[in-house]
Write a protein that holds these residues in place. Structure first.
Motif, short mmCIF file in Angstrom:
data_model
loop_
_atom_site.label_atom_id
_atom_site.label_comp_id
_atom_site.label_asym_id
_atom_site.label_seq_id
_atom_site.Cartn_x
_atom_site.Cartn_y
_atom_site.Cartn_z
N VAL A 32 0.85 -1.18 0.00
CA VAL A 32 0.00 0.00 0.00
C VAL A 32 0.90 1.25 0.00
O VAL A 32 1.91 1.28 0.70
CB VAL A 32 -0.91 -0.01 1.24
N ALA A 33 0.56 2.24 -0.82
CA ALA A 33 1.37 3.45 -0.92
C ALA A 33 1.45 4.16 0.43
O ALA A 33 0.48 4.15 1.20
CB ALA A 33 0.77 4.39 -1.96
N SER A 34 2.60 4.77 0.69
CA SER A 34 2.79 5.41 2.00
C SER A 34 1.87 6.62 2.17
O SER A 34 1.58 7.04 3.28
CB SER A 34 4.25 5.82 2.17
N THR A 35 1.40 7.19 1.04
CA THR A 35 0.53 8.35 1.17
C THR A 35 -0.87 7.97 1.63
O THR A 35 -1.71 8.84 1.83
CB THR A 35 0.40 9.09 -0.17
N ARG A 36 -1.14 6.67 1.79
CA ARG A 36 -2.48 6.30 2.25
C ARG A 36 -2.53 6.23 3.77
O ARG A 36 -3.50 5.71 4.33
CB ARG A 36 -2.91 4.99 1.58
N PHE A 37 -1.50 6.74 4.42
CA PHE A 37 -1.50 6.87 5.88
C PHE A 37 -1.43 8.36 6.17
O PHE A 37 -0.43 9.01 5.87
CB PHE A 37 -0.32 6.11 6.47
N GLN A 38 -2.50 8.93 6.70
CA GLN A 38 -2.61 10.37 6.76
C GLN A 38 -2.85 10.90 8.17
O GLN A 38 -3.12 10.13 9.09
CB GLN A 38 -3.74 10.85 5.84
N LYS A 93 -6.85 8.99 -0.59
CA LYS A 93 -7.55 7.72 -0.33
C LYS A 93 -6.93 6.96 0.85
O LYS A 93 -6.43 5.85 0.70
CB LYS A 93 -7.51 6.82 -1.57
N PRO A 94 -6.93 7.59 2.04
CA PRO A 94 -6.25 6.97 3.17
C PRO A 94 -6.93 5.69 3.64
O PRO A 94 -8.16 5.58 3.57
CB PRO A 94 -6.31 8.05 4.25
N ILE A 95 -6.11 4.74 4.11
CA ILE A 95 -6.68 3.58 4.79
C ILE A 95 -6.46 3.72 6.29
O ILE A 95 -7.02 3.00 7.09
CB ILE A 95 -6.07 2.25 4.29
N PHE A 96 -5.60 4.68 6.66
CA PHE A 96 -5.39 4.97 8.08
C PHE A 96 -5.31 6.48 8.26
O PHE A 96 -4.64 7.17 7.49
CB PHE A 96 -4.10 4.33 8.58
N LEU A 97 -6.03 6.98 9.25
CA LEU A 97 -6.02 8.41 9.53
C LEU A 97 -5.74 8.62 11.01
O LEU A 97 -6.40 8.04 11.87
CB LEU A 97 -7.38 9.02 9.17
N PHE A 98 -4.73 9.43 11.28
CA PHE A 98 -4.43 9.79 12.66
C PHE A 98 -5.00 11.19 12.88
O PHE A 98 -4.53 12.15 12.30
CB PHE A 98 -2.91 9.75 12.87
N ALA A 99 -6.07 11.27 13.68
CA ALA A 99 -6.73 12.55 13.92
C ALA A 99 -6.29 13.05 15.29
O ALA A 99 -6.68 12.52 16.32
CB ALA A 99 -8.24 12.39 13.86
N ASP A 100 -5.41 14.07 15.30
CA ASP A 100 -4.80 14.56 16.53
C ASP A 100 -5.60 15.74 17.07
O ASP A 100 -5.41 16.86 16.62
CB ASP A 100 -3.35 14.96 16.23
N GLU A 101 -6.48 15.49 18.02
CA GLU A 101 -7.32 16.54 18.61
C GLU A 101 -7.96 17.42 17.53
O GLU A 101 -7.86 18.65 17.61
CB GLU A 101 -6.49 17.44 19.53
N PRO A 102 -8.61 16.84 16.53
CA PRO A 102 -9.02 17.66 15.38
C PRO A 102 -10.09 18.70 15.71
O PRO A 102 -10.28 19.63 14.94
CB PRO A 102 -9.54 16.63 14.39
N THR A 103 -10.79 18.54 16.83
CA THR A 103 -11.87 19.49 17.10
C THR A 103 -11.68 20.24 18.41
O THR A 103 -12.57 20.94 18.85
CB THR A 103 -13.23 18.77 17.17
N SER A 104 -10.50 20.12 19.04
CA SER A 104 -10.38 20.69 20.38
C SER A 104 -10.41 22.21 20.37
O SER A 104 -10.59 22.84 21.41
CB SER A 104 -9.11 20.19 21.06
N THR A 161 -15.19 8.65 6.91
CA THR A 161 -14.11 7.67 7.07
C THR A 161 -14.66 6.25 7.14
O THR A 161 -14.06 5.33 6.59
CB THR A 161 -13.28 7.95 8.34
N ARG A 162 -15.80 6.07 7.81
CA ARG A 162 -16.38 4.72 7.90
C ARG A 162 -16.73 4.20 6.52
O ARG A 162 -16.41 3.08 6.15
CB ARG A 162 -17.65 4.77 8.74
N GLU A 163 -17.39 5.09 5.77
CA GLU A 163 -17.86 4.73 4.45
C GLU A 163 -16.71 4.34 3.52
O GLU A 163 -16.83 3.46 2.68
CB GLU A 163 -18.59 5.97 3.95
N ARG A 164 -15.54 4.98 3.72
CA ARG A 164 -14.41 4.69 2.84
C ARG A 164 -13.48 3.65 3.43
O ARG A 164 -12.37 3.45 2.92
CB ARG A 164 -13.63 5.97 2.57
N GLY A 165 -13.87 3.07 4.54
CA GLY A 165 -13.05 2.01 5.13
C GLY A 165 -11.72 2.50 5.64
O GLY A 165 -10.72 1.79 5.56
N CYS A 166 -11.70 3.72 6.17
CA CYS A 166 -10.46 4.29 6.67
C CYS A 166 -10.40 4.07 8.18
O CYS A 166 -11.28 4.53 8.91
CB CYS A 166 -10.41 5.77 6.31
N GLY A 167 -9.40 3.34 8.65
CA GLY A 167 -9.23 3.14 10.09
C GLY A 167 -8.73 4.43 10.70
O GLY A 167 -7.82 5.05 10.18
#
Lengths: 267, 469
Positions: free
Chosen positions: B330-336, B408-419, B437-443
């Protein structure tokens, strides 16, 4: 209120106009002066030495009967072109090495930074004097010496500003999105650097012109009879009470240019 | 001493920012002003202190004790500073003098505001610090204090002048649950000792814990006021209802809303991870597998390594030990990653349209796809021609989400996105993020200091830092 806020942020609104006009006068004189004045700066006329202002020589003549005005405008040409070349010769390697050190980090960074520190350890003018001693009175050692002391400033500023730009979340996000170093350089680093380059350029030009005159003043500058503000001052010192105008004009030109550049750079 | 604000009105050129606000604050009482960013709640506090920006026109009357002054005469309020009204600083580690030890910092107020001699001032300061369980910290400099200790020192020094009225503007902004509770306890203590408190916040939980009178502000006007038990339990104004519903504790839980909660394949796996900072082990032996489409919450106190864990999983920094394995091929850009402060993640120099266009070009995606997505995320198209700092936080976070989804991420790290968002915007943003994210299968790995929110919207949670003090 708006006026007050902008004063606090940007200095005074008229400062760039004043700075620009002062620099503009000298630049215009250098560009157009030789056409307008017409006289040869090196033509001696021993029958008319140390004259006051006349139709032929608007600012009088020096101890060898040369037109002071003609010498001033040719000196402006020389100072500005040598200064601008020294700035360019310092800026190009300085920026390139600064970017390389910031992007590569590690050994590249340590090596170039140590080199810059080593050059900083030698007082600037002394370094130029050392190099000028290789070929007294010639043009190229002065140019080389001035570039050699100035690239350090460009390198250090570029490196510091690039490093902070590269450490920003914007660059981290761009890398995660798959953008390469050229995109990051062009989109995130250079836009932060450009205003800095303007300031460094103005300061660098001012200090190169000043160094050139200082060297001329202490007799290490360009070989006579090249018209140059610093050496003109020294030549006229013994005749201060006979031709005060010829003595006062070179420092006045220098003051106009340096003051203008400083005001522009401060903005 | 009673603080009274009557018919306060604050106007800028062409807009009224605060309209007809009156309130009375009596001893042993708390008044909490609730409202979103731009509702004018901070301006009310600034008027009470006399620190409204000079280009704004202020009118009305302000009285504390026997002193009545015209609100327009801001200079007259200076006499109240520290003596009758104390302002609690928002970020204490910034407001404390970095060159002074805690004891001197507190004694200063006793000496120069209250007028005690040097000896008694120090004795009183020592007693203040002891009563806040800070006796051990009295000879420390601010950089040697933990966030919680700094908060208490700032509290003691703000109140050293003997002011009975405390003014607190967003005192819990950015704090984790433990520290937030500690600040609330401090404020309550001041009220129980006979003081009075005017608190400005957008946090419903804080308003609830403080009790007393609640004033809800919207666009510069009071839309609802009353007792905390009434307003927060049975709100009558539609805005208050939305505000209360947007508090994370009132969100529907994840299990109830997860439509397709069948976990997908593992997209990212960390085994026996350990992370250290400044030679201190933050956590070790952490095993974690993120599956497609699932949301995992990471909670814990500030400094426990939540963000570091996410960065390690993304490969932005190496773990102290252990290993991270990504799904093969999987391409490294799919981890966001999504950041807490979206403004800092865009170039300041170009419009959002340019930023998005460059991203779609890089990933060979049609720009129309992003436009469709933006519509879905309810981002007005007109915003795209602005620069990142000219857009509100909630909108920009949604633009960031759209930009990240281009890869087209398969993994998303959301760091306090709404604080940094106010509650209603926070809920809207979280809802749409979860949906897409659920709909696109992104963990998704959600790092947050808000445990309640994590419990509501994630299927699984990891708590870090339980072994730290």
């Amino acid at each position: 209120m708006r006026r007050a806020a902008s004063l606090a942020e940007n200095g005074t609104w008229w400062a760039p106009w004043i700075g620009g006009s002062l620099v503009g006068i000298v630049v215009l004189a250098a560009l157009l002066g030789p056409l307008v004045v017409g006289a040869d700066p090196n033509r001696q006329d021993l029958a008319h030495v140390l004259m006051g202002p006349s139709r032929e020589a608007l600012l009088g003549t020096d101890q060898l009967g040369r037109s002071v005005l003609a010498r001033l405008v040719y000196a402006a040409r020389l100072s500005l072109s040598l200064g601008a070349m020294a700035v360019a010769a310092a800026a190009i390697p300085g920026i390139a090495l600064g970017l390389a050190a910031a992007f590569a980090g590690g050994w590249t960074d340590r090596l170039v930074s140590s080199l810059a520190d080593a050059i900083l350890a030698v007082p600037g003018l002394i370094l130029v004097l050392l190099i000028a001693a290789l070929a007294p009175g010639a043009f190229w050692p002065l140019f080389l010496g001035l570039s050699l002391i100035q690239w350090v400033e460009w390198f250090r500023m570029t490196r510091a500003a690039s490093r902070s730009a590269l450490a920003s979340p914007a660059v981290e996000a761009a890398r995660l999105l798959g953008f390469g170093p050229w995109h990051i350089l062009y989109r995130h680093v250079l836009p932060d650097l450009l205003p800095l380059f303007g300031i460094l350029g103005a300061f660098g030009l001012g200090s190169a012109v000043l160094s050139l005159s200082a060297l001329g003043f202490i007799g290490f500058g360009l070989r006579p009879p090249t018209p140059e503000w610093g050496s003109m001052m020294v030549e006229m010192l013994p005749y201060w009470n006979e031709a005060p105008l010829a003595l006062l004009m070179p420092p006045l030109c220098l003051l106009t240019l340096i003051l203008g550049l400083q005001i522009l750079a401060r903005r | 001493m009673t603080l009274t604000i009557e018919n306060l009105r604050i106007a800028a050129a062409g807009a009224v920012l605060v309209r007809d606000v009156s309130l009375t604050l009596e001893p042993y009482r708390t008044v909490t002003i609730l409202g979103e960013t731009g509702s004018g709640k901070t301006l009310v506090a600034e008027a009470a202190m006399g620190t409204v920006a000079p280009e704004l026109a202020v009118s009305g009357r302000i009285a504390d004790g026997g002193e009545i002054s015209d609100a327009a005469d801001q200079g007259a309020r200076r006499g109240a500073w520290g003596r009758r009204i104390a302002m609690l600083p928002q970020e204490p580690w910034v407001s404390l003098d970095p060159t002074m030890r805690s004891l001197a910092q507190v004694a200063e107020g006793h000496r120069f505001v209250r007028g005690l001699g040097p000896g008694p001032a120090r004795r009183q300061a020592r007693a203040d610090l002891a009563s806040l369980n800070l006796a051990a910290g009295d000879d420390r400099y601010p950089h040697q204090l933990s966030g919680g200790m700094a908060q208490r020192v700032a509290f003691a020094s703000a109140r050293a002048g003997g002011a009975p009225i405390t003014l607190a503007d967003e005192p819990t902004k950015g704090l984790d649950a433990t520290m937030r509770d500690a600040v609330v306890a401090l404020l309550r203590k001041a009220v129980e000792e006979g003081g009075s408190l005017l608190c400005i916040t957008h946090d419903i939980a804080v308003a609830k814990a403080l009790g007393g009178e609640i004033i809800v502000m919207l666009k510069g006007e009071i839309v609802e006021r009353g007792d905390a038990d009434t307003v927060l339990v049975a709100p009558s104004h539609p805005y208050t209802r939305r505000l209360v519903a947007a508090a994370p504790e009132n969100w529907p839980t994840a299990t109830a809303t997860a439509t397709a909660s069948v976990p997908g394949d593992v997209v990212l796996e960390g085994t026996e991870l350990a992370v250290s900072r400044n030679g201190r082990r933050l956590f070790s032996d952490l095993d974690l597998a993120v599956r497609a489409g699932e949301w995992i919450g990471v909670t814990g106190p500030s400094g426990c390594g939540k963000t570091t864990l996410g960065n390690v999983l993304l490969g932005l920094m190496p773990p102290a030990s252990g290993r991270v394995r990504r799904r093969a091929g999987v391409a490294s850009t799919r981890f966001q990653k999504l950041y807490q402060d979206p403004v800092a993640t865009f170039s300041r120099h170009v419009s959002l349209r340019t930023a998005l266009a460059e991203t779609t070009a890089r990933h060979r995606v049609s720009f129309d796809d992003v436009m469709t997505l933006l519509e879905r995320l309810r981002v007005p198209v007109a915003l795209l021609d602005r620069r990142p700092d000219q857009v509100s936080g909630g909108e920009l976070q949604r633009v960031s989400l759209a930009r990240v989804l281009v890869a087209k991420p398969i993994f998303l790290f959301a760091d306090e996105p709404t604080s940094r968002l106010d509650p209603i915007t926070q809920q809207e943003t979280m809802d749409v993020m979860r949906e897409v994210t659920r709909e696109r299968g992104c963990g998704t790995l959600l790092v947050t200091h808000d445990r309640t929110m994590a419990e509501r919207i994630t299927e699984r949670r990891i708590t870090l830092g339980s072994d730290l003090a």
